[in-house]
Design a protein around this motif. Structure first.
Motif, mmCIF file in Angstrom:
data_model
loop_
_atom_site.group_PDB
_atom_site.id
_atom_site.type_symbol
_atom_site.label_atom_id
_atom_site.label_comp_id
_atom_site.label_asym_id
_atom_site.label_seq_id
_atom_site.Cartn_x
_atom_site.Cartn_y
_atom_site.Cartn_z
ATOM 1 N N VAL A 119 0.832 -1.142 -0.059
ATOM 2 C CA VAL A 119 -0.145 0.001 0.145
ATOM 3 C C VAL A 119 0.890 1.395 -0.032
ATOM 4 O O VAL A 119 0.551 2.265 -0.688
ATOM 5 C CB VAL A 119 -0.975 0.127 1.209
ATOM 6 C CG1 VAL A 119 -1.809 1.234 1.191
ATOM 7 C CG2 VAL A 119 -1.945 -1.073 1.315
ATOM 8 N N ASN A 120 2.110 1.220 0.659
ATOM 9 C CA ASN A 120 2.973 2.489 0.890
ATOM 10 C C ASN A 120 3.433 2.544 -0.497
ATOM 11 O O ASN A 120 4.180 1.587 -1.160
ATOM 12 C CB ASN A 120 3.896 2.014 1.832
ATOM 13 C CG ASN A 120 5.189 2.903 1.950
ATOM 14 O OD1 ASN A 120 5.987 3.025 0.954
ATOM 15 N ND2 ASN A 120 4.979 3.699 3.058
ATOM 16 N N PHE A 121 3.749 3.848 -1.194
ATOM 17 C CA PHE A 121 4.282 3.932 -2.383
ATOM 18 C C PHE A 121 5.770 3.601 -2.546
ATOM 19 O O PHE A 121 6.061 3.030 -3.436
ATOM 20 C CB PHE A 121 4.039 5.683 -2.519
ATOM 21 C CG PHE A 121 4.623 6.006 -3.902
ATOM 22 C CD1 PHE A 121 3.934 5.999 -4.981
ATOM 23 C CD2 PHE A 121 5.934 6.810 -3.568
ATOM 24 C CE1 PHE A 121 4.748 6.318 -6.332
ATOM 25 C CE2 PHE A 121 6.532 7.212 -4.994
ATOM 26 C CZ PHE A 121 6.034 7.107 -6.033
ATOM 27 N N SER A 122 6.282 4.077 -1.505
ATOM 28 C CA SER A 122 7.982 3.671 -2.086
ATOM 29 C C SER A 122 8.255 2.286 -1.722
ATOM 30 O O SER A 122 9.058 1.839 -2.401
ATOM 31 C CB SER A 122 8.686 4.335 -0.634
ATOM 32 O OG SER A 122 8.298 4.144 0.559
ATOM 33 N N GLU A 123 7.349 1.531 -0.905
ATOM 34 C CA GLU A 123 7.421 0.085 -0.916
ATOM 35 C C GLU A 123 7.125 -0.503 -2.248
ATOM 36 O O GLU A 123 7.701 -1.597 -2.738
ATOM 37 C CB GLU A 123 6.550 -0.601 0.275
ATOM 38 C CG GLU A 123 7.302 -0.177 1.598
ATOM 39 C CD GLU A 123 6.471 -0.822 2.629
ATOM 40 O OE1 GLU A 123 5.602 -1.775 2.298
ATOM 41 O OE2 GLU A 123 6.610 -0.573 3.678
ATOM 42 N N PHE A 124 6.055 -0.015 -2.898
ATOM 43 C CA PHE A 124 5.518 -0.446 -4.237
ATOM 44 C C PHE A 124 6.718 -0.335 -5.178
ATOM 45 O O PHE A 124 7.060 -1.116 -5.980
ATOM 46 C CB PHE A 124 4.265 0.135 -4.506
ATOM 47 C CG PHE A 124 3.769 -0.050 -5.792
ATOM 48 C CD1 PHE A 124 2.853 -1.338 -6.031
ATOM 49 C CD2 PHE A 124 4.062 0.450 -6.803
ATOM 50 C CE1 PHE A 124 2.537 -1.758 -7.060
ATOM 51 C CE2 PHE A 124 3.562 0.240 -8.232
ATOM 52 C CZ PHE A 124 2.926 -1.011 -8.288
ATOM 53 N N ILE A 125 7.166 1.022 -5.099
ATOM 54 C CA ILE A 125 8.207 1.286 -6.288
ATOM 55 C C ILE A 125 9.500 0.439 -6.083
ATOM 56 O O ILE A 125 9.875 -0.202 -7.104
ATOM 57 C CB ILE A 125 8.634 2.900 -5.893
ATOM 58 C CG1 ILE A 125 7.476 3.472 -6.336
ATOM 59 C CG2 ILE A 125 10.061 3.032 -6.742
ATOM 60 C CD1 ILE A 125 7.257 3.830 -7.659
ATOM 61 N N ASN A 126 9.885 -0.001 -4.764
ATOM 62 C CA ASN A 126 10.972 -0.682 -4.685
ATOM 63 C C ASN A 126 10.814 -2.260 -4.780
ATOM 64 O O ASN A 126 11.546 -2.759 -5.415
ATOM 65 C CB ASN A 126 11.351 -0.988 -2.871
ATOM 66 C CG ASN A 126 12.279 0.490 -2.731
ATOM 67 O OD1 ASN A 126 12.707 1.365 -3.489
ATOM 68 N ND2 ASN A 126 11.852 0.935 -1.505
ATOM 69 N N ALA A 127 9.549 -2.773 -4.631
ATOM 70 C CA ALA A 127 9.062 -4.096 -4.964
ATOM 71 C C ALA A 127 9.104 -4.425 -6.396
ATOM 72 O O ALA A 127 9.773 -5.065 -7.100
ATOM 73 C CB ALA A 127 7.816 -4.528 -4.525
ATOM 74 N N VAL A 128 8.728 -3.307 -7.079
ATOM 75 C CA VAL A 128 8.723 -3.446 -8.821
ATOM 76 C C VAL A 128 9.934 -3.233 -9.310
ATOM 77 O O VAL A 128 10.324 -3.993 -10.258
ATOM 78 C CB VAL A 128 7.674 -2.238 -9.276
ATOM 79 C CG1 VAL A 128 7.647 -2.434 -10.927
ATOM 80 C CG2 VAL A 128 6.246 -2.698 -9.095
ATOM 81 N N ARG A 129 10.860 -2.190 -8.749
ATOM 82 C CA ARG A 129 11.910 -2.086 -9.391
ATOM 83 C C ARG A 129 12.869 -3.528 -9.046
ATOM 84 O O ARG A 129 13.656 -3.685 -10.037
ATOM 85 C CB ARG A 129 12.797 -0.945 -8.695
ATOM 86 C CG ARG A 129 14.080 -0.733 -9.089
ATOM 87 C CD ARG A 129 14.789 0.483 -8.163
ATOM 88 N NE ARG A 129 14.104 1.461 -7.778
ATOM 89 C CZ ARG A 129 13.658 1.819 -6.530
ATOM 90 N NH1 ARG A 129 14.199 1.043 -5.357
ATOM 91 N NH2 ARG A 129 13.171 2.812 -6.202
ATOM 92 N N GLU A 130 12.851 -4.252 -7.907
ATOM 93 C CA GLU A 130 13.771 -5.276 -7.955
ATOM 94 C C GLU A 130 12.916 -6.549 -8.613
ATOM 95 O O GLU A 130 14.159 -7.167 -9.272
ATOM 96 C CB GLU A 130 13.431 -5.660 -6.351
ATOM 97 C CG GLU A 130 14.264 -4.607 -5.302
ATOM 98 C CD GLU A 130 14.310 -4.973 -3.821
ATOM 99 O OE1 GLU A 130 13.580 -5.989 -3.541
ATOM 100 O OE2 GLU A 130 14.493 -4.066 -2.975
ATOM 101 N N VAL A 131 11.908 -6.541 -8.838
ATOM 102 C CA VAL A 131 11.420 -7.795 -9.580
ATOM 103 C C VAL A 131 11.632 -7.346 -10.993
ATOM 104 O O VAL A 131 11.930 -8.337 -11.788
ATOM 105 C CB VAL A 131 9.633 -7.735 -9.394
ATOM 106 C CG1 VAL A 131 8.918 -8.334 -10.443
ATOM 107 C CG2 VAL A 131 9.196 -8.445 -8.149
ATOM 108 N N GLY A 132 11.362 -6.153 -11.449
ATOM 109 C CA GLY A 132 11.914 -5.780 -13.105
ATOM 110 C C GLY A 132 13.256 -6.139 -13.236
ATOM 111 O O GLY A 132 13.640 -6.762 -14.224
#
Length: 150
Positions: A119-132
């Protein structure tokens, strides 16, 4: 080296925009094709309809939402993993669903990873960045012709 593409299957415009923003930090955003429902994802993958002329063998990973219109994400995953040409293509479920049944069924169908959208914006960005970065840059796919991703 030409980067392989990422297929983003996401009906929520805000989540799609955040995902592209996160991927852009690894210069991957320009390598993303986005579809907004499960039927369109299947057309893309099977190169039919509007995607009949799409280039073969250029996908690194599919980022798949589960809650999709027309054909839901679990059905898209089932079709991908039961197809001889597509079954080795990495699929990462990127969903807001915390339902245990979705998690269990995704792994039963052969998903490569299951990421709950923070739900947290920065956590979302970090998760997608790492997955990608992992799937598009680090992961070594099977060689072409030996279960290569279409």
């Amino acid at each position: 080296m030409k980067l392989k593409r990422i297929l983003l299957v996401e009906d929520n415009a805000n989540d799609a925009e955040l995902t592209l923003e996160a991927l852009s930090e690894h210069n991957l955003a320009n390598e993303v094709d986005r579809v907004t429902d499960g039927a369109e994802a299947l057309d893309y993958l099977f190169q039919r309809g509007a995607y009949a002329a799409r280039e073969d063998g250029n996908l690194a990973v599919i980022l798949l939402d589960l809650k999709l219109p027309k054909v839901d994400g679990l059905e898209v995953l089932r079709i991908i993993k039961s197809d001889d040409k597509l079954k080795y293509l990495p699929v990462v479920v990127l969903t807001s669903s915390r339902e245990e049944s979705d998690l269990v069924e995704s792994y039963r169908l052969g998903v490569n990873a299951y990421v709950v959208k923070p739900v947290n914006f920065s956590e979302f960005i970090n998760a997608v960045r790492e997955v990608g970065a992992f799937w598009a840059i680090v992961n070594e796919p099977p060689p072409t012709g030996k279960g290569a991703a279409q």
